[in-house]
Design a protein around this motif. Sequence first.
Motif, mmCIF file in Angstrom:
data_model
loop_
_atom_site.group_PDB
_atom_site.id
_atom_site.type_symbol
_atom_site.label_atom_id
_atom_site.label_comp_id
_atom_site.label_asym_id
_atom_site.label_seq_id
_atom_site.Cartn_x
_atom_site.Cartn_y
_atom_site.Cartn_z
ATOM 1 N N THR A 71 -1.519 -9.484 -2.817
ATOM 2 C CA THR A 71 -0.941 -10.362 -3.824
ATOM 3 C C THR A 71 -1.210 -11.808 -3.445
ATOM 4 O O THR A 71 -1.084 -12.181 -2.280
ATOM 5 N N ASN A 72 -1.604 -12.592 -4.434
ATOM 6 C CA ASN A 72 -1.896 -14.011 -4.214
ATOM 7 C C ASN A 72 -0.746 -14.677 -3.467
ATOM 8 O O ASN A 72 0.415 -14.594 -3.872
ATOM 9 N N THR A 109 0.832 -1.202 0.000
ATOM 10 C CA THR A 109 0.000 0.000 0.000
ATOM 11 C C THR A 109 0.864 1.249 0.000
ATOM 12 O O THR A 109 1.750 1.398 0.845
ATOM 13 N N PRO A 147 -7.396 2.906 2.779
ATOM 14 C CA PRO A 147 -7.730 1.536 2.371
ATOM 15 C C PRO A 147 -6.476 0.788 1.936
ATOM 16 O O PRO A 147 -5.592 1.342 1.286
ATOM 17 N N GLY A 194 -5.171 -3.624 -1.902
ATOM 18 C CA GLY A 194 -5.270 -4.977 -2.425
ATOM 19 C C GLY A 194 -4.281 -5.916 -1.760
ATOM 20 O O GLY A 194 -3.645 -5.589 -0.764
ATOM 21 N N LEU A 232 -8.323 -4.251 6.636
ATOM 22 C CA LEU A 232 -8.850 -3.531 5.472
ATOM 23 C C LEU A 232 -8.263 -2.137 5.332
ATOM 24 O O LEU A 232 -8.270 -1.571 4.235
ATOM 25 N N LYS A 237 -4.665 -6.557 -12.507
ATOM 26 C CA LYS A 237 -5.353 -5.485 -11.794
ATOM 27 C C LYS A 237 -6.662 -6.023 -11.238
ATOM 28 O O LYS A 237 -7.711 -5.933 -11.868
ATOM 29 N N GLU A 238 -6.591 -6.619 -10.066
ATOM 30 C CA GLU A 238 -7.777 -7.165 -9.405
ATOM 31 C C GLU A 238 -7.552 -7.143 -7.904
ATOM 32 O O GLU A 238 -6.463 -6.823 -7.427
ATOM 33 N N LYS A 239 -8.608 -7.440 -7.142
ATOM 34 C CA LYS A 239 -8.531 -7.328 -5.686
ATOM 35 C C LYS A 239 -7.412 -8.201 -5.128
ATOM 36 O O LYS A 239 -6.618 -7.767 -4.287
ATOM 37 N N ILE A 240 -7.366 -9.444 -5.538
ATOM 38 C CA ILE A 240 -6.238 -10.327 -5.213
ATOM 39 C C ILE A 240 -5.405 -10.430 -6.477
ATOM 40 O O ILE A 240 -5.732 -11.181 -7.389
ATOM 41 N N THR A 241 -4.345 -9.638 -6.532
ATOM 42 C CA THR A 241 -3.563 -9.568 -7.761
ATOM 43 C C THR A 241 -2.696 -10.812 -7.923
ATOM 44 O O THR A 241 -2.258 -11.412 -6.932
#
Length: 514
Positions: free
Chosen positions: A354-355, A118, A349, A352, A184, A395-399
């Motif tokens: 990373t997997n 972040t 916030p 996100g 969060l 580019k997704e919530k869990i990248t």
Amino acid sequence: MLPFFFFLLLSFSISQALPPPRGFYLNCGSPSTTKLNDINYTSDRGFINVGNTTTIKQKDLLPILSTLRYFPDKSSRKHCYNFPVARNSKYLIRTTYYYGNFDGKNSPPVFDQIIGGTKWSVVNTSEDYSKGQSSYYEIVVGVPGRTLSVCLAKNANTLSSPFISALDVQSLEDTMYNSTDLGLYKLSLIARNSFGVDGEMISYPDDKYNRLWQPFSDKKHQSVTSQSSVNPSDFWNIPPAKAFVEGFTVTKGKALELKWPPFPLPATKYYIALYFQDDRSPSPLSWRAFGASINGATFSRKLNVSTNGVMVYSGQWPLSGQTTITLTTAKGSPMGAVINAGEVFQVIPIGGATNISDVTALEDLLESIDEPPVDWSGDPCLPLANSWTGVTCSKEKITKVISLNLTNRGLAGSLPPSISNMTALKDLWLGKNNLTGPIPDLSPMTRLETLHLEDNQFNGSIPESLAQLPNLRILSIKNNKLQGTIPSALLQRKGLTIQASPENMPSTNNTGPS
């Protein structure tokens, strides 16, 4: 940039010794340990392996401001400190900066600081440095894993090398700042003040968590001095008793209006905590009642404040522009309102995640190769603009990692089997290095489209499992030390171009150019 407070070069006070706080305290760029307020600030060696160090040649500096670490490498996407921490823990991070004209440019660099994945804030110390002062930033974070990273990175306005003077990683109790879900959000400090005070700031050992409480005086308000002490453990945030020693008050029947923080704020959500104590000697009559509002909105309808003290807070309070706190004395209260201290944090916030399988695979790769890119530290993907060199993420919530390109990076070592856990990977380019060992089973990487392993030292047989990659279009394995020929299952794949050395080719094949 977000507003922040500064401290004078010699503003720390020293009082009676207590057990040292739990955490990490780094004197960045120093080869040795120095003591400040009974806290040992150690060398930052062992927490970071990049950057250069230098000494500020200036008299009367605090020891933690007399050295710094700076990062001249223009190719690195970020420069990270890494700390081993307890899983699901909570920490207060403080970064301290004193430019000292270390680079001879007479202009402090502007750059970003990052926590985990972040972006935290922009660091701009120009105003403070022009006054001969240092700057600091604080943030409260939750850490789900076993590693915490604090990173600096260039941005579009960075004209010279990012730097850092000191870094504190302070462990916090579970109760502290617990109205905010730190899974969060993160809490970036805007202001932390003790009111009615025009003297030294409060820090360790008065605050055993080494928070800094700046004095805030205002001649418009009457100051009072408390006749008794509070018990910090009675409050969730465990504020220091010294923060309640003085405060602002008004006469009975009048409202207390306090413009604080004393600067306009950007429109967003904030964590606010306010602290109150009746200043008289403890007795059944030592109480007062009043309501609190912020910018006209009710913050607490009726507070009953005794000599034991009271804390009120909100984890998600909207603020914009200048903030006005109004304390209105309740009917029947024997005394007017009083306020002793306050904290305001911007709620940020989390950017996100990373997997975890991708993170583990890249960390295993990092351990398996020599001379990896220098910015392979911290979160591999996030922020996306500061992902590891050669790593491209979705580019997704869990990248997830979708491309890994380390072509011609001078790498040696081998590929760990866990590399196949990056199941979203479309392109794996590792050509023109000095990688050895067998090619691992990559069959779980069902989205892989291009695989470049050419011009290395891979040995062993060519895995038949490569034929199980349904989307593979290009396979380049030439100029290695592979034994045997290409499996027939691979040769029979339609739409697949194979580039291999002659010794790995069967006498008849349907491959593309070698």
